[in-house]
Scaffold this active site. Sequence first.
Site, PDB file in Angstrom:
ATOM      1  N   ASP A  42      -6.210 -83.941  62.277  1.00 25.50           N
ATOM      2  CA  ASP A  42      -4.922 -83.443  62.744  1.00 25.50           C
ATOM      3  C   ASP A  42      -5.028 -81.915  62.779  1.00 25.50           C
ATOM      4  OD1 ASP A  42      -2.314 -83.402  63.624  1.00 25.50           O
ATOM      5  OD2 ASP A  42      -1.614 -84.839  62.143  1.00 25.50           O
ATOM      6  N   CYS A  43      -4.160 -81.308  63.551  1.00 29.99           N
ATOM      7  CA  CYS A  43      -4.376 -79.901  63.893  1.00 29.99           C
ATOM      8  C   CYS A  43      -4.260 -78.978  62.681  1.00 29.99           C
ATOM      9  CB  CYS A  43      -3.417 -79.491  65.006  1.00 29.99           C
ATOM     10  SG  CYS A  43      -3.807 -80.366  66.525  1.00 29.99           S
TER      11      CYS A  43
END
Length: 1556
Positions: A1079-1080
Amino acid sequence: MRHIIHILVLVISITCSTTLSIDATHRSKLPPFSCGISSTPPSRPYPFCDAALPVRERARDLISRLTLDEKISQLVNKAAAIPRLGVPYYQWWSEALHGVAVATGVENGVKFDGIIEAATSFPQVILTASTFDADLWYRIAKVIGTEARAIYNEGQAIGLTFWSPNINIFRDPRWGRGQETPGEDPLLTAKYATSFVRGLQGDSFEGGALKDGHLQVSACCKHFTAYDLDRWEGYNRFTFNAQVTKQDLADTYQPPFKGCIEEGKASGIMCAYNLVNGVPNCADYNLLTKTARGEWGFEGLVVCFCFYFCFRVFLNRLTLFGGFGMDVNCGSYLGNYTKSAVLKGTVSVSDIDRALENLFSVRMRLGLFNGPPSGTYGKLGHADVCSPEHQELALEVARQGIVLLKNEGNLLPLPKAKKGSLAVIGPNANVSKVLLGNYHGPPCMTITPLQGLMSYVEDVKFEQGCDTVNCSSVDVKRAVELAKSVDHVVLVMGLNQEREKEDLDRDDLVLPGKQQSLIMSVAKAAKKPVVLVLLCGGPVDVSFAKNEPKIGSILWAGYPGQSGGRAVAEIIFGDYNPGGRLTMTWYPQDFIKIPMTDMRMRADPSSGYPGRTYRFYKGEKVFEFGYGLSYTTYSYKFVSVSQSKLDLKTSSSASNLGYVAVQELGSGSCDMARVSVIVSVENEGEIAGKHPVLLFLRSAQSGSGGPMKQLVGFQTVRTDAKEKVSVEFSVSPCEHFSRANEDGEMVIESGDGSLVPLLKIHISPQKKNHNQNMRHLIHYIIPLTLAITISLILTFNNISPKPLPPFSCSPTTPSTASLPFCDARLPVERRARDLVGRLTLDEKIGQLVNKAAAIPRLGIPYYEWWSEALHGVAMAAGVENGFSFNGTIRAATSFPQVILTSATFDAQLWYKIAKATGEEGRAIYNAGEATGMTMWSPNINIFRDPRWGRGQETPGEDPLVASRYAVAFVRGLQGDAFEGGRLSNDGRLLLSACCKHLTAYDLDHWKGIHRFTFNAQVTKQDMADTFQPPFKSCIQEGKASGIMCAYNLVNGVPSCADRHLLTETARKEWGFDGYIVSDCDAVSLIHEKQNYTDSHEDAVAAVLKAGMDLNCGSYLSDHAKSAVEKGKLSESDIDRALHNLFSVRMRLGLFDGNSKTQAHSNLRHNDVVCTSDHQQLALTAARDGIVLLKNSQNLLPLSTSSTKTLAVIGPNADNTETLVGNYAGPPCSPITLLQGLKRYAKKTVFHRGCDPAGCDYDGAEGVAGSADYVVVVVGLSQGDESEEMDREGLELPREQAVLVERVAAVARSPVVVVVMCGGGVDVSFARDDERIGGILWAGYPGEGGGRAVAEIIFGHHNPGGRLPMTWYPQDFTKIPMSNMRMRPDLESGYPGRTYRFYQGEKVFEFGYGLSYSNYTYKFVSVSQSKLNLKTSSPTENNSKLEKKLGFVRVSDIGLDSCHKAGFSALVSVVNEGSMVGKHPVLLFFRRDQGRFDAPIKQLVGFRTVRLEGNEREDVEFEVDPCQHFASADEDGVMVIELGLHFLVVGDQEFSITINV
């Protein structure tokens, strides 16, 4: 009568003059100023009071003396006084759009409450622009500036900063504020901006004459940028996200602001409410700082639109103020929150100082720190306001601007026959206020059209005709009788500020109410053809009048200002020759089919989109831009062109793209290329006139994206009868012949042939002995034109080809075409290994992040891994990802948010949605408008807690449903068959699907606990039978090519650093063969927030060794090389990751050469994006998902015949953004609930009830009490539940609950409540209220949602959706969201979670949903009622022990025995109603007396059937005991309990006994 009017006007003039002749020495008070000799306290010694010093030096000195609180107090429009330094209160907000004005309903800088009670009111800007007279515009602004300074000097103003002009492009005729603008042309608007700013600020017409930069008053160009929608069909300027291409921004929206700054030298600009391409204008660093200040050299102040921050409360950090370039807030937001932001470190004091330097510099340039007023400006007083010269100028502007649109048989001018009779009819004929438009001050005097016409004819009779301009009531009989009795008829019709204004856009383009009917009746009854005068800002479709012989003449008078009535009369009776020309296209009513939200200027023939404004619009027109008649005839002739051959030198080789960039030519070449064009203009008539001469450049071809024609220059000339004059235009090819390409770069296009090569321009590189074959020619043909306009024709022969999507291994690149990684015949694994082996370490590291760098030497383009496709091809708000929708493709089909789609319980439908999304995504990529095809969808986390803001993205709370959804969605998106196993050509993909977020991620931001650091404590038991099954199915059955690891830790280990999770489980146990992405910015958190590792390099090594491949963010590219150099990471770890990454890109066909030869190359956006089939699918999904929760006394469906009046009330009723939920792209054709319901009721009345500003309960009650039925649309939005935002409560927002209750109390019939939300809401108050007859849950239903809701309410669709999650009561919020346990704990009172374990009260349970039919069930047959499971336990003792414990391990049964134990259950379903319906049949399994920690019941299977009324169908379920009857024990081992169990469907049960 005429003499009486003249006397009346004289009395008014004398009265005004007398009022304004009081000596200036009798001023009631001095204007506010600083630095006076007698200032208290004295401030003169300070450098900021020294007028001899540079302004910015003075400003910095003043700022240095301020405290933080004093500084913050200056950041708002009501800047506080600083008494200790003698700095008075200052109001930044004043208005001067077309005269010194007041802003309705708010306090601003000017008050007409003293010796000066009025100011000259000029025509509204749209009419002024029709003069095409820049000198006139300058003189108007100079007068306004003079009067403004005079009012200030008289002590009746507390500010000299005027937020004018409005120079937005009048893009759509429905815009309520288009009247404030100069029109639709960028050149015209830019010239108006320059003239107006120079005049208002006291500069000369030519510019450059401001002494030391001192200002008469300050001008502010607004609204920066691409702002041209206020409130239309649920869209609101406060939240509207304008999707604008770089091309349109460069050559349409931005030029006026560039002219305002570079040429006009405006001291202020205002940033707009709306977002542009996902970024709020006032928070756009590129816009405010890089472009305005850096590129254009702006040196003034930037103010935000009023109350901007109030409506941007989701931007909870003030870094947008500190870092992006805004200076002052119209409103109080910065005053309230800046100090807190400074204390928290999100805003620095230097950011504030930067803003204050701009603010105080402008006030100092105004002379407000130079002591009391002196010099030229100081002498201005009340005698300089409303002077005869100023009022005469207002009259002259109205005369010149009025446009004659029709004059059949030379009806006009009418004869000046004193003894004749005249009828004046219409609601706008005698209303002073309508003359003024919006943003006006009290005028010096007014003359209505009726008053003006009465000065020419003695016998004038007046009939209003309509009750108001809305013309809902009309007295046709009286109007017709009057028309029959007179010689001539003048009808004065149109619009007013009740029909178009700020915060009110129009829904149509026709005259209001019964105006057209009245006009036609009068025209047919009149003795002679009638004259129609239109007062309006935006255009009106008057085709009926244009084509009606009995309507002889049409005049458009805009909103003509205080003297407008006199100007109209002078033109009608021939004392003035009309010369105005339209500054905007007048479109037909059919144009309203185009959504106002579509910002594209260019036409798109493939979709039928016709484009906008005369430059690009390809469609029917009522009147075109530049149109305008006169009482005389003008002819034109080209006299001379100064150069017949131009040689434009470029600074680099001209490319083969068919154009050259203007910036390559350089300013020197551009200046040398200027052409002088002289045109003769002859007045061939018998009457003198002023006439605008417009010079256009017209393109012979428009396929290149350039305008069909565009304005090059304009000049207004005055000629006597038979007089001929010459007009000279200076034409710059770099400015006038250029247009923007798709990247927003200004270019001049080339061609190699023409029909009449009168003017050749050679574009050639500055090289010696350059190849003649590289020379490109642009040919201009100048025809003699005897029409209204003069045209230069530019021919285009070479049109720049549309860019191909990025791909590698082109046959035209010999250096790579023969390499093994380009050989599509080889296995993907071998090709990927070959490619990875050719990369350097730096090149390898450049591929480990989502923005994978290009590798030019191997022909590998840039690749963006991050794209979204949750419920349609989407964008990620505020960030750049693979799909931007800023090219020719501006929308994609927006399906319902996943939680509602899941409520259909229809796996085939889920597959079809994903397949449609995949096709649209691939088609957009094929069109060259995407940079990636790896879609980070679906979200298959379990919706464990109803407060989770992202639960809306998931299929719900059941592991089986989430698993089936994952499989269906992944197969559809990737191009597999519904049954799976059919991916062709070595696993080639349509798009790549990525199941997220592995694992146990279902908390974002709740009571200080944040997903970035949350450590989810999960038992092995819950992990095995709740959190993991969807991911296992996604991989094993769906064959997903990607999975995303989550932010959070699970049992102390970050998900992205968990080798057991990523490698041992996903890859080895489940057989995953794709890439794993974080995830970012999740990788950076491992070290920086979670403190899991000791260094950056350790974090990089941890994730790559755990099995992660790709970092969303830059962390791996920043630290991987250092990790390798320090020995913490081996290059082989990187190679492993790259092998997975390149394998997926190869499966997508991105290394197979030109995309036109690939498997999915046939998908074209015209064929698949926003097609009727896909939009119908979106509608079907919404219809089938919506859940009927209550239907007392069979209130629903409503009858169309008995519903004469329908009240629609509520904040979600007319809001398109609420329809689509989060992670949505721009929808094709959104239909709000209000729009949908309007199709069914004879009369629909709408009231919002509540909005961000508050609630109007009384108004809502009034609407509800007068209707036959009431639909109240309430719920949540992305401001209540979204990523990064979990809820703390489960109830409706309190004000909405009050709204529902109060409306229900006054309604004639029980009301219908529609709830739009993702997570469940405690609506028990509505469930239990008899006054509320129906409740529908509509989720976030996508673009077709409004139609689907309406069809269900009115019985055109039978609701069949069933809840995919439990709806809990508010009391459930006592349970901490951070408690991850699924199972209940009786000792502590913990009730458990989801229908499988929860032991507590429910508002509505999982699977609940009503219908307009009644469905009954019956078990027809079950192939086995007793199951004897054979185990393969190594010892008899184990088997006996398991039997004694009451369960058997699934692993002990073995695959073969599990397969043999399978059986079928046949259930009959009968629709006992009369209405056809789709109905999900849910089969559950429950234990008679199971373990306490076993599920209460669990879903075994589901099927959706469609049944006609009274039809029966048998539904077969295949039951696998090892899968469907199993649950986990405390060690996470799947077991089947022995003994008596039941299959359950509806109220029917079938018993099954299980033995070993």
